[in-house]
Design a protein around this motif. Structure first.
Motif, PDB file in Angstrom:
ATOM      1  N   GLN A 178      54.552  60.315  26.092  1.00 34.58           N
ATOM      2  CA  GLN A 178      53.927  59.353  27.009  1.00 34.58           C
ATOM      3  C   GLN A 178      54.085  57.851  26.545  1.00 34.58           C
ATOM      4  N   ASP A 179      54.732  57.565  25.415  1.00 34.08           N
ATOM      5  CA  ASP A 179      55.083  56.354  24.687  1.00 34.08           C
ATOM      6  C   ASP A 179      56.231  55.891  25.298  1.00 34.08           C
ATOM      7  N   ILE A 180      57.311  56.824  25.573  1.00 35.59           N
ATOM      8  CA  ILE A 180      58.629  56.506  26.216  1.00 35.59           C
ATOM      9  C   ILE A 180      58.294  56.457  27.790  1.00 35.59           C
ATOM     10  N   ALA A 181      57.567  57.058  28.387  1.00 36.11           N
ATOM     11  CA  ALA A 181      57.223  57.041  29.860  1.00 36.11           C
ATOM     12  C   ALA A 181      56.574  55.687  30.121  1.00 36.11           C
ATOM     13  N   GLU A 182      55.887  55.171  29.155  1.00 33.61           N
ATOM     14  CA  GLU A 182      55.136  53.989  29.486  1.00 33.61           C
ATOM     15  C   GLU A 182      55.949  52.766  29.553  1.00 33.61           C
ATOM     16  N   GLN A 183      56.735  52.846  28.495  1.00 30.07           N
ATOM     17  CA  GLN A 183      57.903  51.494  28.371  1.00 30.07           C
ATOM     18  C   GLN A 183      59.041  51.792  29.617  1.00 30.07           C
ATOM     19  N   PHE A 184      59.314  52.988  30.070  1.00 32.48           N
ATOM     20  CA  PHE A 184      60.428  52.975  31.171  1.00 32.48           C
ATOM     21  C   PHE A 184      59.446  52.439  32.613  1.00 32.48           C
ATOM     22  N   ASP A 185      58.314  52.913  32.594  1.00 35.35           N
ATOM     23  CA  ASP A 185      57.517  52.323  33.669  1.00 35.35           C
ATOM     24  C   ASP A 185      57.247  50.733  33.557  1.00 35.35           C
ATOM     25  N   GLU A 186      56.997  50.492  32.361  1.00 31.29           N
ATOM     26  CA  GLU A 186      57.005  48.772  32.334  1.00 31.29           C
ATOM     27  C   GLU A 186      58.277  48.186  32.602  1.00 31.29           C
ATOM     28  N   LEU A 187      59.321  48.420  32.198  1.00 29.69           N
ATOM     29  CA  LEU A 187      60.495  48.098  32.481  1.00 29.69           C
ATOM     30  C   LEU A 187      60.784  48.186  33.795  1.00 29.69           C
ATOM     31  N   GLY A 240      52.735  36.038  30.709  1.00 27.03           N
ATOM     32  CA  GLY A 240      51.510  36.475  31.233  1.00 27.03           C
ATOM     33  C   GLY A 240      51.856  37.300  32.533  1.00 27.03           C
ATOM     34  N   LEU A 241      53.009  37.332  33.018  1.00 21.64           N
ATOM     35  CA  LEU A 241      53.166  38.312  34.293  1.00 21.64           C
ATOM     36  C   LEU A 241      53.191  39.665  34.158  1.00 21.64           C
ATOM     37  N   ALA A 242      53.443  40.157  32.704  1.00 26.62           N
ATOM     38  CA  ALA A 242      53.188  41.500  32.553  1.00 26.62           C
ATOM     39  C   ALA A 242      51.723  41.916  32.425  1.00 26.62           C
ATOM     40  N   GLU A 243      50.967  40.961  32.265  1.00 23.20           N
ATOM     41  CA  GLU A 243      49.327  41.284  32.112  1.00 23.20           C
ATOM     42  C   GLU A 243      48.836  41.309  33.565  1.00 23.20           C
ATOM     43  N   VAL A 244      49.491  40.269  34.343  1.00 18.83           N
ATOM     44  CA  VAL A 244      49.163  40.024  35.825  1.00 18.83           C
ATOM     45  C   VAL A 244      49.264  41.322  36.687  1.00 18.83           C
ATOM     46  N   LYS A 245      50.347  42.053  36.182  1.00 17.24           N
ATOM     47  CA  LYS A 245      50.624  43.384  37.015  1.00 17.24           C
ATOM     48  C   LYS A 245      49.576  44.571  36.719  1.00 17.24           C
ATOM     49  N   ASP A 246      49.152  44.369  35.477  1.00 17.62           N
ATOM     50  CA  ASP A 246      47.976  45.421  35.344  1.00 17.62           C
ATOM     51  C   ASP A 246      46.819  45.303  36.089  1.00 17.62           C
ATOM     52  N   ILE A 247      46.747  44.049  36.577  1.00 15.97           N
ATOM     53  CA  ILE A 247      45.044  43.818  37.301  1.00 15.97           C
ATOM     54  C   ILE A 247      45.104  44.926  38.531  1.00 15.97           C
ATOM     55  N   ALA A 248      44.046  45.485  38.622  1.00 14.72           N
ATOM     56  CA  ALA A 248      43.951  46.549  39.814  1.00 14.72           C
ATOM     57  C   ALA A 248      43.909  45.872  41.238  1.00 14.72           C
ATOM     58  N   GLY A 249      44.667  46.389  42.068  1.00 11.90           N
ATOM     59  CA  GLY A 249      44.974  45.791  43.253  1.00 11.90           C
ATOM     60  C   GLY A 249      46.397  44.989  43.457  1.00 11.90           C
ATOM     61  N   LEU A 250      46.965  45.001  42.259  1.00 11.08           N
ATOM     62  CA  LEU A 250      48.161  44.212  42.073  1.00 11.08           C
ATOM     63  C   LEU A 250      49.273  45.420  41.963  1.00 11.08           C
ATOM     64  N   GLY A 251      50.452  44.796  41.759  1.00  6.82           N
ATOM     65  CA  GLY A 251      51.523  45.600  41.289  1.00  6.82           C
ATOM     66  C   GLY A 251      52.832  44.780  41.427  1.00  6.82           C
ATOM     67  N   PRO A 252      54.205  45.242  40.998  1.00  8.03           N
ATOM     68  CA  PRO A 252      55.183  44.366  40.893  1.00  8.03           C
ATOM     69  C   PRO A 252      55.612  43.596  42.137  1.00  8.03           C
ATOM     70  N   LYS A 253      55.466  44.282  43.224  1.00  7.33           N
ATOM     71  CA  LYS A 253      55.813  43.461  44.534  1.00  7.33           C
ATOM     72  C   LYS A 253      54.867  42.059  44.804  1.00  7.33           C
ATOM     73  N   ARG A 254      53.505  42.536  44.525  1.00  6.09           N
ATOM     74  CA  ARG A 254      52.515  41.548  45.043  1.00  6.09           C
ATOM     75  C   ARG A 254      52.696  40.348  43.512  1.00  6.09           C
ATOM     76  N   VAL A 255      52.948  40.993  42.676  1.00  5.41           N
ATOM     77  CA  VAL A 255      53.233  39.919  41.325  1.00  5.41           C
ATOM     78  C   VAL A 255      54.405  39.155  41.669  1.00  5.41           C
ATOM     79  N   LYS A 256      55.351  39.788  42.109  1.00  3.10           N
ATOM     80  CA  LYS A 256      56.632  38.830  42.587  1.00  3.10           C
ATOM     81  C   LYS A 256      56.285  37.941  43.602  1.00  3.10           C
ATOM     82  N   ALA A 257      55.589  38.136  44.717  1.00  2.29           N
ATOM     83  CA  ALA A 257      55.104  37.377  45.958  1.00  2.29           C
ATOM     84  C   ALA A 257      54.218  36.196  44.989  1.00  2.29           C
TER      85      ALA A 257
END
Length: 572
Positions: free
Chosen positions: A6-15, A92-109
């Motif tokens: 799970q630790d490695i999976a979380e790091q891969f997902d974050e990357l 702070g961007l990594a924390e922003v993407k963890d907000i429910a309703g957001l994701g990488p595409k929306r954070v990028k926008a």
């Protein structure tokens, strides 16, 4: 310090998420997400694989480059590529993407259009009404994000049951090998097999001189010791999960197990029943005055209030006390009752194994049939099958069944329910199949009435058999779509349709409440794994857990039947 899958999976997902924010190639992003999924689904430790010198490239979706990165993380505990990318991006961007309703595409926008770099910047933009002006957001999304920001951190952090299990099982094994330890049990919502788990409550019985408390706080996965006493200690694991350990006398173990298993409402009812009989019931036992009269086992506790033993999965104060009192507790379904699996994918769409490989794995589980349900053409991202490709697969399955012994592959499809309620493939090809699994993968935001009508219209099609993952939820990341499940259950009964209990740990859909409602309405269930690799077939037990919480018996489930009887049940 062993590194958990799970630790490695979380790091891969974050990357992958940070790469997507950066605008990296979509195939590269997907490769990391796929690798994360493979690691989460592995039934064994990747750390042990590396230690044994096993070839990681034999795992689905793991090439030489990813294998090398996994080895680096296992051997050093660090992921240099992730560290470098974090340094290159606003913190702070990594924390922003963890907000429910957001994701990488929306954070990028948000970052590109509004200069949002952290949660505070997001909050200011939302309060100023700037979010709904961006493409892909809208007023409702802006309101949801504001609500999330206002309530963020106010609730208990929940972990998927499978993730909690990946932490709990090694710890239980570790404690069980400590000198003097007799019994180790994880209680709480974990023992009740809830879809998500908060903290872990572990009970231990042991000899007086056992070093179990010291060994607990010395456990290699502990990051912080909150308290450490003679019979109780609390720690926080490196994953952030809190664990409480209590040493309990053998004479009180059953009472403590009952108390700490819960639920709160169930326990209150049992204690009140005890008071009516002149007993006091707590975590130390059942007492008449100052004399303990029971408590060594849970069955003893229940017996003192005139009840039979009640399975942990039922202890939610949903009528189990009354059913126990009246001798009407259900005989809950067991994993061994399952004869086959009705939702599985292969390399033909987005799976990782061949027909033969999936058949072999199913046979090893002791099943006599396995439905092949690759995606239909509407789901392009999953390489969905059109009529011609499905027809060829049907021919392949028929030919392979002539060779297979002890297992039958069923010709099927996971066919999309389109926005208007029609099915994604023609009746002509659907007619050739043994059964059809129907699901929603698009237009999640339709109104409650439109979404309900959509599925009801699909159910009217005579080639509709099973409604897959009926609510569409993804635990921890996506709410289910707005739909009237009660109306769907009624319509399923009228049309002879089946509701799926999807055993994927992130879905567990139907939930337990609707499982019970469906069975009471006379609607049959199919407990299926939605397997995309042979490893996923192991998920069946999570579906069983969910069904047991919904009072489901073997008779309520179609894939407890022989193949001959199953064919009769799915014939509309």
């Amino acid at each position: 310090m062993p590194v958990h899958n799970q630790d490695i999976a979380e790091q891969f997902d974050e990357l992958a998420d940070l790469l997507e924010i950066e605008g990296a190639n979509a195939f590269r992003v997907r490769a990391y997400h796929n690798a994360a999924r493979t690691l989460r689904d592995l039934p064994h430790s990747v750390t042990e694989m590396v230690s044994a010198g096993e070839n990681l490239t034999e795992l689905p979706g793991i090439g030489k480059d990813l294998a090398s990165k996994i080895e680096t993380i296992v051997e050093t505990g660090r992921f240099p590529q992730l560290d470098e990318l974090k340094k290159a991006m606003p913190k702070g961007l990594a924390e922003v993407k963890d907000i429910a309703g957001l994701g990488p595409k929306r954070v990028k926008a948000l970052h590109e259009a509004l200069g949002v770099e952290d949660v505070e910047g997001l909050k200011k933009a939302a309060q100023a009404g700037q979010l709904h002006e961006l493409s892909g957001f809208g007023k409702k999304t802006e309101e949801n994000i504001l609500h999330e920001l206002e309530t963020r951190g106010s609730g208990e952090k929940r972990h998927l049951l499978r993730e909690a299990e990946s932490r709990a099982e090694p710890l239980v094994d570790y404690l069980g090998r400590v000198d003097g330890v007799k019994e180790v049990v994880v209680a709480g919502s974990y023992r009740r097999r809830k879809a998500t788990v908060g903290d872990l409550d572990i009970l231990v019985s042991c000899t007086r001189n056992s070093p179990v408390m010291q060994r607990f706080v010395d456990y290699e996965d502990v990051s912080d010791v909150i308290s450490h006493g003679g019979t109780r200690a609390t720690v926080v694991l490196k994953s952030g999960m809190q664990v409480d350990l209590r040493v309990v006398a053998s004479s009180s173990f059953g009472a403590a197990l009952h108390y700490f298993t819960g639920s709160k409402g169930h326990n209150i009812r049992v204690r009140k029943m005890g008071l009516e009989r002149g007993f006091k019931i707590n975590e130390y036992g059942v007492f008449q005055g100052d004399t303990q009269i029971a408590g060594k086992t849970e069955a003893d506790v229940y017996s003192q209030v005139g009840l039979p033993y009640i399975e942990p999965e039922l202890r939610e104060e949903r009528g189990e006390i009354e059913a126990a009192r009246d001798g009407k507790l259900p005989e809950l379904i067991e994993l061994d009752d399952i004869k086959g699996n009705l939702h599985n994918h292969t390399k033909a769409s987005d799976g990782a194994a061949t027909l033969r490989e999936m058949a072999t794995a199913a046979k090893e589980h002791g099943w006599s049939y396995l439905a092949i349900t690759d995606h239909s053409k509407a789901l392009r991202v999953a390489n969905g099958l059109d009529e011609d490709r499905l027809a060829r697969q049907v021919d392949e399955i028929e030919a392979l069944n002539d060779e297979l012994d002890g297992i039958t592959l069923l010709k099927s499809i996971e066919v999309d329910i389109l926005e208007d309620g029609s099915l994604d493939l023609s009746d002509a090809i659907l007619k050739r199949l043994d059964l059809r699994v129907c699901s929603i993968h698009s237009h999640f935001r339709l109104s409650r009435d439109k979404q309900t009508a959509r599925v009801m219209r699909a159910m009217d099609n005579p080639y509709f058999n099973i409604l897959a993952h009926p609510s569409g939820r993804l635990l921890g990341s996506r709410e289910g779509y707005s739909i009237d499940m009660e109306r769907l259950i009624d319509h399923a009964r009228e049309n002879g349709c089946i509701m799926e209990v999807n055993a994927q740990p992130q879905r567990l859909d139907l939930d337990d409440v609707y499982c019970k409602m469906a069975c009471e309405a006379g609607v049959k269930l199919a407990i299926s794994t939605d397997a995309h690799t042979p490893h996923h077939l192991d998920f069946m037990r999570y579906g069983i857990d969910q069904a047991r919480r919904g009072w489901v018996t073997a008779d309520d489930v179609v894939n407890t039947r022989s193949l001959k009887d199953l064919r009769k049940l799915v014939a509309r």
